[in-house]
Write a protein that holds these residues in place. Structure first.
Motif, PDB file in Angstrom:
ATOM      1  N   ARG A 174      34.472  61.000  30.654  1.00 29.10           N
ATOM      2  CA  ARG A 174      34.055  60.177  31.784  1.00 29.10           C
ATOM      3  C   ARG A 174      33.504  58.827  31.330  1.00 29.10           C
ATOM      4  N   THR A 175      32.721  58.827  30.252  1.00 26.15           N
ATOM      5  CA  THR A 175      32.079  57.586  29.813  1.00 26.15           C
ATOM      6  C   THR A 175      33.057  56.666  29.086  1.00 26.15           C
ATOM      7  N   PHE A 176      33.628  57.166  27.992  1.00 24.42           N
ATOM      8  CA  PHE A 176      34.495  56.323  27.161  1.00 24.42           C
ATOM      9  C   PHE A 176      35.884  56.164  27.774  1.00 24.42           C
ATOM     10  N   GLY A 177      36.375  57.227  28.415  1.00 26.67           N
ATOM     11  CA  GLY A 177      37.691  57.139  29.037  1.00 26.67           C
ATOM     12  C   GLY A 177      37.702  56.143  30.183  1.00 26.67           C
ATOM     13  N   MET A 178      36.723  56.257  31.057  1.00 29.29           N
ATOM     14  CA  MET A 178      36.654  55.318  32.175  1.00 29.29           C
ATOM     15  C   MET A 178      36.309  53.907  31.704  1.00 29.29           C
ATOM     16  N   GLY A 179      35.583  53.822  30.584  1.00 35.57           N
ATOM     17  CA  GLY A 179      35.320  52.505  30.012  1.00 35.57           C
ATOM     18  C   GLY A 179      36.607  51.846  29.541  1.00 35.57           C
ATOM     19  N   ALA A 180      37.493  52.631  28.926  1.00 28.20           N
ATOM     20  CA  ALA A 180      38.787  52.103  28.495  1.00 28.20           C
ATOM     21  C   ALA A 180      39.622  51.674  29.699  1.00 28.20           C
ATOM     22  N   ALA A 181      39.592  52.472  30.759  1.00 28.15           N
ATOM     23  CA  ALA A 181      40.335  52.117  31.973  1.00 28.15           C
ATOM     24  C   ALA A 181      39.784  50.842  32.599  1.00 28.15           C
ATOM     25  N   ALA A 182      38.462  50.687  32.608  1.00 27.94           N
ATOM     26  CA  ALA A 182      37.849  49.476  33.166  1.00 27.94           C
ATOM     27  C   ALA A 182      38.229  48.249  32.348  1.00 27.94           C
ATOM     28  N   LEU A 183      38.242  48.391  31.011  1.00 26.83           N
ATOM     29  CA  LEU A 183      38.640  47.279  30.152  1.00 26.83           C
ATOM     30  C   LEU A 183      40.095  46.895  30.415  1.00 26.83           C
ATOM     31  N   ALA A 184      40.965  47.907  30.529  1.00 30.05           N
ATOM     32  CA  ALA A 184      42.374  47.633  30.814  1.00 30.05           C
ATOM     33  C   ALA A 184      42.524  46.899  32.146  1.00 30.05           C
ATOM     34  N   PHE A 185      41.750  47.304  33.144  1.00 32.55           N
ATOM     35  CA  PHE A 185      41.839  46.663  34.456  1.00 32.55           C
ATOM     36  C   PHE A 185      41.392  45.201  34.391  1.00 32.55           C
ATOM     37  N   LEU A 186      40.271  44.951  33.724  1.00 30.36           N
ATOM     38  CA  LEU A 186      39.746  43.577  33.662  1.00 30.36           C
ATOM     39  C   LEU A 186      40.704  42.652  32.921  1.00 30.36           C
ATOM     40  N   VAL A 187      41.204  43.113  31.769  1.00 32.70           N
ATOM     41  CA  VAL A 187      42.149  42.293  31.009  1.00 32.70           C
ATOM     42  C   VAL A 187      43.468  42.167  31.771  1.00 32.70           C
ATOM     43  N   GLY A 188      43.872  43.265  32.440  1.00 34.47           N
ATOM     44  CA  GLY A 188      45.108  43.237  33.209  1.00 34.47           C
ATOM     45  C   GLY A 188      45.057  42.259  34.367  1.00 34.47           C
ATOM     46  N   VAL A 189      43.912  42.162  35.020  1.00 31.20           N
ATOM     47  CA  VAL A 189      43.756  41.203  36.123  1.00 31.20           C
ATOM     48  C   VAL A 189      43.935  39.783  35.611  1.00 31.20           C
ATOM     49  N   LEU A 190      43.318  39.476  34.478  1.00 31.56           N
ATOM     50  CA  LEU A 190      43.432  38.130  33.909  1.00 31.56           C
ATOM     51  C   LEU A 190      44.866  37.815  33.504  1.00 31.56           C
ATOM     52  N   GLY A 191      45.590  38.845  33.057  1.00 29.23           N
ATOM     53  CA  GLY A 191      46.947  38.623  32.585  1.00 29.23           C
ATOM     54  C   GLY A 191      47.997  38.591  33.674  1.00 29.23           C
ATOM     55  N   THR A 192      47.627  38.972  34.895  1.00 22.86           N
ATOM     56  CA  THR A 192      48.618  39.024  35.983  1.00 22.86           C
ATOM     57  C   THR A 192      48.297  38.061  37.116  1.00 22.86           C
ATOM     58  N   LEU A 193      47.386  37.136  36.870  1.00 26.83           N
ATOM     59  CA  LEU A 193      47.048  36.149  37.905  1.00 26.83           C
ATOM     60  C   LEU A 193      48.287  35.336  38.280  1.00 26.83           C
ATOM     61  N   GLY A 194      48.541  35.238  39.571  1.00 27.17           N
ATOM     62  CA  GLY A 194      49.665  34.455  40.047  1.00 27.17           C
ATOM     63  C   GLY A 194      50.956  35.216  40.190  1.00 27.17           C
ATOM     64  N   SER A 195      50.958  36.500  39.843  1.00 27.96           N
ATOM     65  CA  SER A 195      52.181  37.309  39.954  1.00 27.96           C
ATOM     66  C   SER A 195      51.845  38.621  40.646  1.00 27.96           C
ATOM     67  N   LEU A 196      52.201  38.725  41.917  1.00 28.82           N
ATOM     68  CA  LEU A 196      51.884  39.932  42.677  1.00 28.82           C
ATOM     69  C   LEU A 196      52.597  41.175  42.128  1.00 28.82           C
ATOM     70  N   PRO A 197      53.909  41.111  41.806  1.00 32.18           N
ATOM     71  CA  PRO A 197      54.565  42.310  41.252  1.00 32.18           C
ATOM     72  C   PRO A 197      53.913  42.782  39.954  1.00 32.18           C
ATOM     73  N   ALA A 198      53.554  41.823  39.076  1.00 28.89           N
ATOM     74  CA  ALA A 198      52.914  42.195  37.816  1.00 28.89           C
ATOM     75  C   ALA A 198      51.539  42.809  38.067  1.00 28.89           C
ATOM     76  N   PHE A 199      50.806  42.241  39.034  1.00 33.94           N
ATOM     77  CA  PHE A 199      49.488  42.793  39.373  1.00 33.94           C
ATOM     78  C   PHE A 199      49.611  44.210  39.925  1.00 33.94           C
ATOM     79  N   LEU A 200      50.583  44.442  40.801  1.00 35.77           N
ATOM     80  CA  LEU A 200      50.769  45.777  41.375  1.00 35.77           C
ATOM     81  C   LEU A 200      51.157  46.785  40.295  1.00 35.77           C
ATOM     82  N   ARG A 201      52.020  46.348  39.375  1.00 38.19           N
ATOM     83  CA  ARG A 201      52.421  47.246  38.294  1.00 38.19           C
ATOM     84  C   ARG A 201      51.226  47.586  37.410  1.00 38.19           C
ATOM     85  N   MET A 202      50.389  46.581  37.113  1.00 43.12           N
ATOM     86  CA  MET A 202      49.182  46.832  36.329  1.00 43.12           C
ATOM     87  C   MET A 202      48.258  47.794  37.051  1.00 43.12           C
TER      88      MET A 202
END
Length: 303
Positions: A174-202
Motif C-alpha cells: 500500500r505504501t510503496f506500491g501506491m507511491g510508485a503509482a502516484a509518481l507514474a501519474f505525476l510524471v505521466g501528466v507532465l509528459g502528456t500535456l496537450g494530447s488527450l489520447p496520450a493522457f487517456l492512455r496514461m
C-alpha cells in the motif's frame, strides 16, 4: 536452504548489475563492424541478449547455491497460477483499451505483440509467419526474464538485508506500491500535456497498476512481515533499469525513465510481495505474462 546475508547480498548485486550495465556492453558490441543490426539474425541475437541479461545470472546463481526454485520463491504449489489470473485482468483491460484508443482494431488489441501482422479482416500480412515466430519468442523470453529476475531479487533481498526494519507485506504494498503509482501519474501528466489520447492512455495504464496492487494486497496475508529492503531493493533496481535504458542520469534518462520506471517498479513491488508467500508465489506468472503480451510499459524490464 540457508544462505548467508553476505552471499545473498552478492547475488542481488550480481543480478542487478548484470541487467543495469549489460545494456552498456550491448551498446558497445553493437557498434562492431560485423554485428547484425537488422533482419532475423539481429532479432535472434536480441533475444539471446535479453536472456543473458535477465534470466541467466539468477538461474546460474540458484544452481550454484543449490536451492533451485527456492531461490525464486517458486518452490510452492503451482496451482496458485490459477489464482493469479485476476491479477492479469487489469493489465489485459488496460492494454486492449490503449490499442483501441490509438486506432487499432479489437483483433489487433487482443493479439498483442502478434496483432501487428494482422491486416484488414484479420489476414496475415506479408512476412507475417516470420514475424509471428519472432514476436512469440520475444514474448516468452521477456516473460521468463521478468519472472526469474524480479522473483530472484525479491527472494535474495529478504536474506541479504536482515537488519532492515520489518514491515508487513500489505503495508509495504500500500505504501510503496501506491507511491510508485502516484509518481507514474505525476510524471505521466507532465509528459502528456496537450494530447488527450496520450493522457487517456496514461490514465488507463496507471489505473491498471493501482488495480494490480490492490489485488496483490488482497492475496498476501496481513500478518506476514519481512525486512523492508525485500520490497524496496527490487523496486529501486527496476527503476534504475529504466533510467539507464533511457540514457542514464547524465543523458536525460532521469526524466524519460521515471514514468516507465515507476510503472515497472510498482509491478516489481507486487511481484516481490507475492513471492514471499509460498502458497501464492506462482500467481506472479499470469501477471507477468500479461505485462509482456503487449509491448507494455507495465513491465519491470526496459527492452
Amino acid at each position: 536452504m540457508y544462505i548467508s546475508p553476505d552471499d545473498a547480498k552478492s547475488d542481488v548485486i550480481l543480478a542487478g548489475a548484470t541487467v543495469l550495465f549489460g545494456g552498456l556492453v550491448l551498446a558497445i558490441v553493437a557498434q562492431l563492424p560485423l554485428y547484425p543490426r537488422s533482419g532475423v539474425l539481429a532479432a535472434v541475437l536480441d533475444l539471446i541478449w535479453i536472456l543473458a541479461l535477465t534470466a541467466v545470472v539468477p538461474w546460474l546463481l540458484s544452481r550454484y547455491r543449490g536451492d533451485g526454485l527456492a531461490a525464486f520463491g517458486l518452490d510452492g504449489d503451482r496451482s496458485a497460477i490459477a489464482g493469479g489470473i485476476p491479477l492479469a485482468l487489469p493489465i489485459i483491460a488496460a492494454q486492449v483499451t490503449s490499442v483501441v484508443l490509438l486506432g487499432g482494431s479489437l483483433a489487433q488489441a487482443v493479439g498483442g505483440r502478434l496483432g501487428g501482422v494482422l491486416g484488414a479482416g484479420g489476414a496475415l500480412q506479408a512476412g507475417g509467419p516470420t514475424f509471428l515466430v519472432l514476436q512469440g519468442a520475444r514474448f516468452v523470453v521477456l516473460s521468463l526474464g521478468a519472472i526469474l529476475l524480479t522473483s530472484f531479487l525479491a527472494t535474495r533481498s529478504r536474506e541479504a538485508f536482515p537488519r532492515s526494519p520489518e514491515m508487513s507485506l500489505t503495508e509495504m504494498v500500500r505504501t510503496f506500491g501506491m507511491g510508485a503509482a502516484a509518481l507514474a501519474f505525476l510524471v505521466g501528466v507532465l509528459g502528456t500535456l496537450g494530447s488527450l489520447p496520450a493522457f487517456l492512455r496514461m490514465l488507463v495504464t496507471v489505473a491498471a497498476l493501482v488495480a494490480v496492487l490492490l489485488l496483490a494486497d488482497r492475496r498476501v496475508p496481513s500478518r506476514v512481515s519481512v525486512p523492508r529492503a525485500t520490497i524496496i531493493a527490487p523496486a529501486v533496481i527496476v527503476l534504475l533499469i529504466h533510467i539507464f535504458a533511457s540514457g542514464g542520469f547524465l543523458g536525460g534518462g532521469l526524466i524519460n525513465g521515471l514514468y516507465p520506471g515507476a510503472l515497472g517498479a510498482g509491478i516489481a513491488i507486487a511481484v516481490s510481495a507475492l513471492v514471499q508467500v509460498r502458497a501464492v508465489a506462482w500467481s506472479i506468472v499470469p501477471l507477468l505474462l500479461a505485462a509482456h503480451w503487449w509491448p507494455s510499459l507495465l513491465s519491470p524490464l526496459a527492452f
